[in-house]
Motif scaffolding. Structure first.
Motif, PDB file in Angstrom:
ATOM      1  N   SER A  61     -18.309 139.440  21.850  1.00  0.00           N
ATOM      2  CA  SER A  61     -17.581 139.769  23.070  1.00  0.00           C
ATOM      3  C   SER A  61     -16.094 139.822  22.765  1.00  0.00           C
ATOM      4  CB  SER A  61     -17.850 138.717  24.143  1.00  0.00           C
ATOM      5  OG  SER A  61     -17.022 138.933  25.275  1.00  0.00           O
ATOM      6  N   PRO A  62     -15.374 140.830  23.264  1.00  0.00           N
ATOM      7  CA  PRO A  62     -13.936 140.931  22.952  1.00  0.00           C
ATOM      8  C   PRO A  62     -13.117 139.755  23.456  1.00  0.00           C
ATOM      9  CG  PRO A  62     -14.783 143.001  23.828  1.00  0.00           C
ATOM     10  CD  PRO A  62     -15.861 141.986  24.029  1.00  0.00           C
ATOM     11  N   ASP A  63     -13.574 139.101  24.531  1.00  0.00           N
ATOM     12  CA  ASP A  63     -12.780 138.003  25.075  1.00  0.00           C
ATOM     13  C   ASP A  63     -13.200 136.643  24.551  1.00  0.00           C
ATOM     14  OD1 ASP A  63     -15.219 137.869  26.241  1.00  0.00           O
ATOM     15  OD2 ASP A  63     -14.512 137.872  28.318  1.00  0.00           O
ATOM     16  N   GLN A  64     -14.042 136.627  23.506  1.00  0.00           N
ATOM     17  CA  GLN A  64     -14.470 135.350  22.962  1.00  0.00           C
ATOM     18  C   GLN A  64     -13.296 134.637  22.297  1.00  0.00           C
ATOM     19  OE1 GLN A  64     -17.422 136.214  20.033  1.00  0.00           O
ATOM     20  NE2 GLN A  64     -15.952 136.933  18.524  1.00  0.00           N
ATOM     21  N   SER A  65     -13.311 133.325  22.296  1.00  0.00           N
ATOM     22  CA  SER A  65     -12.202 132.573  21.710  1.00  0.00           C
ATOM     23  C   SER A  65     -12.669 131.523  20.709  1.00  0.00           C
ATOM     24  CB  SER A  65     -11.396 131.882  22.817  1.00  0.00           C
ATOM     25  OG  SER A  65     -12.247 131.023  23.572  1.00  0.00           O
ATOM     26  N   GLU A  66     -13.976 131.278  20.615  1.00  0.00           N
ATOM     27  CA  GLU A  66     -14.482 130.242  19.729  1.00  0.00           C
ATOM     28  C   GLU A  66     -14.797 130.823  18.354  1.00  0.00           C
ATOM     29  OE1 GLU A  66     -14.642 127.063  20.324  1.00  0.00           O
ATOM     30  OE2 GLU A  66     -13.881 127.306  22.369  1.00  0.00           O
ATOM     31  N   LEU A  67     -14.228 130.232  17.332  1.00  0.00           N
ATOM     32  CA  LEU A  67     -14.537 130.602  15.950  1.00  0.00           C
ATOM     33  C   LEU A  67     -15.087 129.379  15.228  1.00  0.00           C
ATOM     34  CD1 LEU A  67     -11.484 132.775  14.826  1.00  0.00           C
ATOM     35  CD2 LEU A  67     -13.751 133.558  15.487  1.00  0.00           C
ATOM     36  N   PRO A  68     -15.993 129.575  14.291  1.00  0.00           N
ATOM     37  CA  PRO A  68     -16.494 128.425  13.528  1.00  0.00           C
ATOM     38  C   PRO A  68     -15.359 127.736  12.776  1.00  0.00           C
ATOM     39  CG  PRO A  68     -17.834 130.385  13.164  1.00  0.00           C
ATOM     40  CD  PRO A  68     -16.638 130.831  13.910  1.00  0.00           C
ATOM     41  N   PHE A  69     -15.453 126.434  12.704  1.00  0.00           N
ATOM     42  CA  PHE A  69     -14.434 125.645  12.008  1.00  0.00           C
ATOM     43  C   PHE A  69     -15.124 124.690  11.042  1.00  0.00           C
ATOM     44  CE2 PHE A  69     -11.719 121.864  11.585  1.00  0.00           C
ATOM     45  CZ  PHE A  69     -10.573 122.462  11.093  1.00  0.00           C
ATOM     46  N   GLN A  70     -14.618 124.646   9.797  1.00  0.00           N
ATOM     47  CA  GLN A  70     -15.175 123.763   8.777  1.00  0.00           C
ATOM     48  C   GLN A  70     -14.070 122.844   8.259  1.00  0.00           C
ATOM     49  OE1 GLN A  70     -17.218 125.947   5.735  1.00  0.00           O
ATOM     50  NE2 GLN A  70     -18.255 127.307   7.181  1.00  0.00           N
ATOM     51  N   GLU A  71     -14.405 121.565   8.152  1.00  0.00           N
ATOM     52  CA  GLU A  71     -13.411 120.595   7.691  1.00  0.00           C
ATOM     53  C   GLU A  71     -13.570 120.243   6.222  1.00  0.00           C
ATOM     54  OE1 GLU A  71     -13.716 117.205  10.159  1.00  0.00           O
ATOM     55  OE2 GLU A  71     -12.983 118.210  11.969  1.00  0.00           O
ATOM     56  N   ASP A  72     -14.760 120.456   5.670  1.00  0.00           N
ATOM     57  CA  ASP A  72     -15.054 119.947   4.323  1.00  0.00           C
ATOM     58  C   ASP A  72     -14.884 121.027   3.257  1.00  0.00           C
ATOM     59  OD1 ASP A  72     -17.090 121.425   5.317  1.00  0.00           O
ATOM     60  OD2 ASP A  72     -18.698 120.206   4.439  1.00  0.00           O
ATOM     61  N   PHE A  73     -13.761 121.742   3.280  1.00  0.00           N
ATOM     62  CA  PHE A  73     -13.517 122.695   2.201  1.00  0.00           C
ATOM     63  C   PHE A  73     -12.647 122.048   1.136  1.00  0.00           C
ATOM     64  CE2 PHE A  73     -10.285 123.408   5.417  1.00  0.00           C
ATOM     65  CZ  PHE A  73      -9.108 123.459   4.683  1.00  0.00           C
ATOM     66  N   ASP A  74     -12.779 122.580  -0.074  1.00  0.00           N
ATOM     67  CA  ASP A  74     -12.119 121.996  -1.249  1.00  0.00           C
ATOM     68  C   ASP A  74     -10.648 122.387  -1.275  1.00  0.00           C
ATOM     69  OD1 ASP A  74     -11.444 120.853  -3.600  1.00  0.00           O
ATOM     70  OD2 ASP A  74     -12.749 122.088  -4.867  1.00  0.00           O
ATOM     71  N   LEU A  75      -9.782 121.412  -1.158  1.00  0.00           N
ATOM     72  CA  LEU A  75      -8.346 121.686  -1.198  1.00  0.00           C
ATOM     73  C   LEU A  75      -7.823 121.852  -2.613  1.00  0.00           C
ATOM     74  CD1 LEU A  75      -7.069 119.203   1.532  1.00  0.00           C
ATOM     75  CD2 LEU A  75      -7.223 121.690   1.697  1.00  0.00           C
ATOM     76  N   ASP A  76      -8.690 121.642  -3.609  1.00  0.00           N
ATOM     77  CA  ASP A  76      -8.258 121.770  -5.001  1.00  0.00           C
ATOM     78  C   ASP A  76      -9.157 122.748  -5.745  1.00  0.00           C
ATOM     79  OD1 ASP A  76      -6.535 121.151  -7.120  1.00  0.00           O
ATOM     80  OD2 ASP A  76      -7.970 119.721  -7.949  1.00  0.00           O
ATOM     81  N   GLY A  77      -9.688 123.735  -5.028  1.00  0.00           N
ATOM     82  CA  GLY A  77     -10.546 124.717  -5.653  1.00  0.00           C
ATOM     83  C   GLY A  77      -9.766 125.678  -6.530  1.00  0.00           C
ATOM     84  N   PRO A  78     -10.455 126.411  -7.409  1.00  0.00           N
ATOM     85  CA  PRO A  78      -9.749 127.320  -8.324  1.00  0.00           C
ATOM     86  C   PRO A  78      -8.981 128.416  -7.599  1.00  0.00           C
ATOM     87  CG  PRO A  78     -12.137 127.642  -8.412  1.00  0.00           C
ATOM     88  CD  PRO A  78     -11.903 126.399  -7.635  1.00  0.00           C
ATOM     89  N   LEU A  79      -9.527 128.948  -6.493  1.00  0.00           N
ATOM     90  CA  LEU A  79      -8.830 130.008  -5.773  1.00  0.00           C
ATOM     91  C   LEU A  79      -7.533 129.486  -5.170  1.00  0.00           C
ATOM     92  CD1 LEU A  79      -8.671 132.862  -4.646  1.00  0.00           C
ATOM     93  CD2 LEU A  79     -10.060 132.115  -2.708  1.00  0.00           C
ATOM     94  N   LEU A  80      -7.596 128.330  -4.548  1.00  0.00           N
ATOM     95  CA  LEU A  80      -6.397 127.776  -3.932  1.00  0.00           C
ATOM     96  C   LEU A  80      -5.363 127.405  -4.983  1.00  0.00           C
ATOM     97  CD1 LEU A  80      -5.427 127.275  -1.120  1.00  0.00           C
ATOM     98  CD2 LEU A  80      -6.358 124.971  -1.209  1.00  0.00           C
TER      99      LEU A  80
END
Length: 926
Positions: free
Chosen positions: A44-63
């Motif tokens: 829906s164009p007026d949707q406001s909820e997006l999935p949120f994840q807290e457990d991502f790696d802050l020291d990953g190779p990409l970052l």
């Protein structure tokens, strides 16, 4: 994307799409596809909820790889409303940076906090999701976003790939207000993505270097000369088919063939898949009948050793790696030893060995097999090396470079002059030119490149053209037809030990494009039929590429001719600026760059530079339409921002017309264009400028100071519905205004900041004439091999002296008209223009009378003594006079008709506080 007056734009198209209407051809294809996917997903164009994840790696190779690049981008965009975002390969945001830190207080959490997922399947059309879906750089503007929350911004996003596997590891995205869209962002984003990918590659390489060093530290083990001769031979068939993959079987057989062709005792370790390897040994063998051959064997362990555990060694494979010994295969012959790379031989392996037979035969058979494989390798290489460009001569050189030295010691290529120009040659044998001479050394006396070749009918070259088949001359000393062509030249070649020749016609679509000749000198053996077939195959591949290059050359020449015909040939005469210009087409194809100089009323001049997106005839034709429209709009005396608005609307209409041609149309539509429009007034030294997504102009002041003018960027032409803004700047006399297209400063091989620094250094010479400045800029800044067109316009400003301008202000009183006439006559006499006094007096009388009768005070009269005599009458009314045809009974209506007869040109231009009616007379008028 729309027409302002009709209120048709991205918002309207999006609404029509959501209502189920067709917007095919009105919306960019990637955007429309994403909208359709979003609707199919039930978003829906007026949707406001997006999935949120807290457990991502802050020291990953990409970052880790991206952090320094993100910091650099933050510094580049410091102070701007730019949002820099890094997401992973699933669309989850890993990091954010902001050009202006205060943005954090005004943005929603989903735009500031890492962890939110912007994949298309949950967020709809957006930069991150679209880039992952399209797997390339994408841009989304305003209402092209599916979700309403993002429609106030625009973004540019690009995937980040693993350079080894090609897999997408993440996305780099730049968000900004849609009013600040700028094509210059694209190279910045690309450079940043390349930097992140390089840093990812460096991380992978570091791990691989460690593995490589561990391998180099492993002790190498040599086999003794009589190693393994105390056992019995067994068949390798079961081992090859049951234990090895197809690629390993091929590798093992190829290496055995090479050992056989060597005709001597040798040993080789052959690497296989999964870290395994085997040892092959070759030795000569003679049959009872006296036939000499070579046997190639694999060393096999004793049966007990096959079940022994792998020994301990500092460099042995880690747990979970490939086993040191394969399991026993029963029933059937014994398998060869297959060990992990770096693992030593088990103790006792050298004591008891049997030989597993791999291949046996005569050395010559092995040589033939090796030669056949190398021919296949050469053909595979030819498919990659020949035809890398769309240049006829370069393609011919690539054929020669591929064939030398593996097929020939020397190669010559002769092409008709018409083919070099992009045409088909009706008489190729009479206009053949030497195009390529390439060999293992440069002292061989072939006809030089550029010389015209006259061929006799008996030569191998003419024979291959006549028969359309390759001709083989095994012994050139006996090739009388070849010798008869030029006996002295033939003698010189034979003296350089050139002894064998293959000539092959270059054919494409039934037409003869030339002849390729392959000469042999070092190998004493003459060419054979296999060599002829290989030469024919190479020539066939090159012929197709040469024909493609020829046809491209023809189209490029046509497009370039069209482009040059649409550009100004001679700049008009005017006194406001001293102008020089350059146009440099791209190597890969003609684009839509253009420039123009347009004289305006009041001694003013308009300077225009633009760039249509794309290349080829379509871009050149679109450029011509835009340039013509711009000249027409300039004749209407429109302000720069108004002129760009009209051009924007025109681009939208053209885009809609192109898109309406249907999917079967040859046209691909118009993506957009950029433009910079400036008006310079030498009487006030004021310059009014506006740009539509175009690079800003450079200003060189008389003291040598160089700066890029800070103009509002404006959206590119063709988006529709977005405003443009004009800026007025005073230019000191003898300043240089430098206008250019992005092809001058954008190059994939260098950073744009480096190019701008080089531009500033090249311009820091105010004493140069514009012609010298143009050449200096091209020499210092232009890419060596430009991928895009370059248009360059340099204008040095002049000023009309104050004593050549006369101004009078008067009230709206008819009695004052006579005073203005008298004052103008007196001023003309002071300028030495007394012979023009009568005509000027009549002109001013009519113009001032009209202003007094129909206009509004204050009224201002101005005379300008320039190349011509310019009369201007200004009043505060916005009503425009028009010339009409008066009848014999009309009392009035003949004033403007009289003005048109006396003046060379006349017209009306509007100002912020009224209008100016002007007339221009030649100084020769009596």
């Amino acid at each position: 994307m729309g027409v302002v007056g009709d209120r048709i734009g991205p918002v309207r198209f999006r609404d029509r799409f959501l209502q189920g209407e067709s917007v095919e051809g009105s919306v960019r294809s990637p955007i429309l596809s994403s909208w359709q996917r979003s609707r199919l997903l039930g978003l829906s164009p007026d949707q406001s909820e997006l999935p949120f994840q807290e457990d991502f790696d802050l020291d990953g190779p990409l970052l880790r790889a991206a952090e320094p690049v993100l910091d650099r981008l933050q510094a580049i965009f410091a102070g701007s409303q730019t949002n820099i975002c890094l997401a992973d390969g699933h669309g989850m945001v890993l990091a954010r940076r902001f050009g202006e830190k205060s943005m954090l207080r005004h943005l929603a959490p989903i735009q500031t906090v890492p962890g939110f997922v912007f994949a298309e399947q949950v967020a709809g059309t957006n930069g991150i999701g679209l880039s992952l879906a399209e797997r390339r750089l994408c841009q989304v503007y305003g209402a092209e976003h599916f979700a309403e929350r993002s429609q106030s911004s625009a973004c540019t996003a690009i995937p980040l790939r693993d350079q080894l596997s090609g897999h997408i590891q993440g996305v780099l995205c730049l968000g900004y207000p849609y009013t600040e869209a700028d094509p210059a962002l694209i190279p910045v984003v690309r450079k940043a993505a390349e930097a992140i990918e390089r840093r990812l590659m460096d991380q992978s390489s570091a791990r691989e270097h460690g593995l490589l060093q561990a391998y180099l530290d492993t002790a190498s083990l040599a086999l003794s000369s009589d190693y393994g001769l105390d056992g019995h031979p067994v068949s390798m068939a079961d081992f090859l088919h049951s234990e090895l993959e197809q690629s390993d079987q091929t590798t093992l057989k190829e290496k055995a063939t090479e050992l056989m062709s060597g005709d001597r005792r040798a040993a080789a370790e052959v690497p296989l898949s999964r870290g395994r390897w085997v040892t092959l040994v070759s030795r000569p063998v003679t049959s009872a009948a006296g036939v000499e051959g070579v046997v190639v064997e694999a060393l096999l362990p004793e049966d007990s050793e096959r079940h022994a555990p792998a020994p301990t060694h500092p460099h042995a494979p880690a747990p979970g790696a490939a086993p040191a010994l394969l399991p026993r295969v029963t029933p059937g012959p014994q398998p060869a030893t297959v060990r992990a790379r770096g693992a030593p031989l088990a103790e006792g392996h050298a004591r008891g060995r049997v030989r597993g037979l791999v291949l046996v035969g005569e050395p010559e058979v092995g040589k033939y097999a090796v030669a056949a494989r190398r021919r296949l390798e050469l053909l595979a290489e030819a498919s990659n090396r020949i035809g890398t460009t769309l240049d006829v001569s370069r393609t011919a050189w690539e054929l020669a470079e591929t064939a030398v030295p593996r097929l020939a010691d020397f190669v010559t290529v002769d092409l008709p002059g018409g083919v070099l120009l992009g045409e088909e040659s009706p008489h190729p044998t009479t206009e053949m030119h030497r195009t390529v001479v390439h060999g293992i050394r440069e002292d061989c006396p072939f006809y030089p490149v550029g010389s015209q070749i006259s061929l006799r009918p008996t030569t191998p070259h003419m024979r291959c053209i006549a028969t359309r088949q390759p001709v083989l001359e095994q012994d050139l000393k006996a090739a009388f037809g070849w010798i008869a062509q030029d006996p002295q030249h033939a003698e010189l070649l034979l003296a350089h030990n050139i002894h064998s020749l293959i000539t092959v016609p270059l054919l494409a679509r039934g037409a003869v494009l030339g002849v390729a000749s392959f000469y042999r000198s070092q190998d004493p053996a003459p060419y054979g039929d296999d060599d002829r077939s290989l030469a024919q195959e190479l020539a066939a591949r090159a012929s197709l590429c040469i024909d493609n290059a020829r046809r491209y050359t023809r189209e490029h020449t046509l497009a370039l001719s069209l482009q040059r015909s649409l550009l100004p040939r001679d700049l008009p005469e005017q006194s406001a600026v001293e102008v020089a210009h350059r146009y440099l087409p791209a190597e890969s194809g003609v684009g839509g760059d253009w420039f123009d100089v347009i004289p305006l009323s009041g001694a003013r001049v308009a300077l225009l530079v633009g760039d249509v997106v794309g290349h080829g005839l379509h871009a050149a034709a679109t450029m011509g339409r835009l340039r013509t429209a711009a000249r027409n709009f300039a004749e209407l005396e429109l302000a720069p921002d108004e002129l760009l608005t009209h051009l924007d609307n025109l681009m939208v209409r053209l885009d809609r017309e192109e898109g309406a041609d249907g999917p079967g149309s040859a046209s691909t539509g118009i993506v957009g264009a950029t433009c910079l429009y400036a008006i310079y007034d030498p009487t006030s030294q004021q310059c009014t400028m506006a740009r539509a997504g175009h690079p800003p102009p450079a200003l060189v002041r008389p003291d040598g100071t160089v700066s890029l003018l800070d103009l509002p960027a404006g959206p590119p032409l063709g988006l529709g519905g977005l405003p443009f803004e004009s800026v007025e700047i005073r230019l000191p006399e003898h300043s240089q205004l430098v206008l250019y297209t992005d092809g001058l400063i954008e190059d994939r091989h260098r950073d744009i900041d480096v190019a701008l620094d080089a531009l500033n250094r090249a311009l820091a010479h105010p004493d140069r004439a514009p012609e010298e400045t143009c050449q200096a800029v091209l020499d210092a800044v232009a890419p060596e091999h430009p991928d895009d067109d370059i248009a360059l316009l340099v204008a040095r400003t002049r000023a009309v002296p104050a004593d050549r301008i006369a101004t009078w202000e008067l009230a709206a009183d008819p009695a004052l008209v006579s005073e203005v006439r008298a004052a103008s006559v007196s001023q003309l006499n002071q300028w030495g223009l007394g012979e023009s006094a009568f005509a000027t007096e009549l002109l001013l009388s009519e113009l001032v009378t009209n202003a007094v009768r129909y206009g509004t005070a204050p009224i201002r009269v101005r005379l300008i003594h320039d190349r011509n005599l310019i009369c201007e009458v200004h009043d505060a009314s916005s009503s425009a006079p028009r010339m009409r045809l008066s009848t014999t009974t009309d009392e009035g209506g003949r004033g403007l008709f009289l003005v048109a007869q006396l003046a060379q040109s006349w017209g009306t231009r509007y100002t912020t506080d009224g209008k100016v009616i002007w007339a221009e007379c030649t100084l020769a008028a009596a």
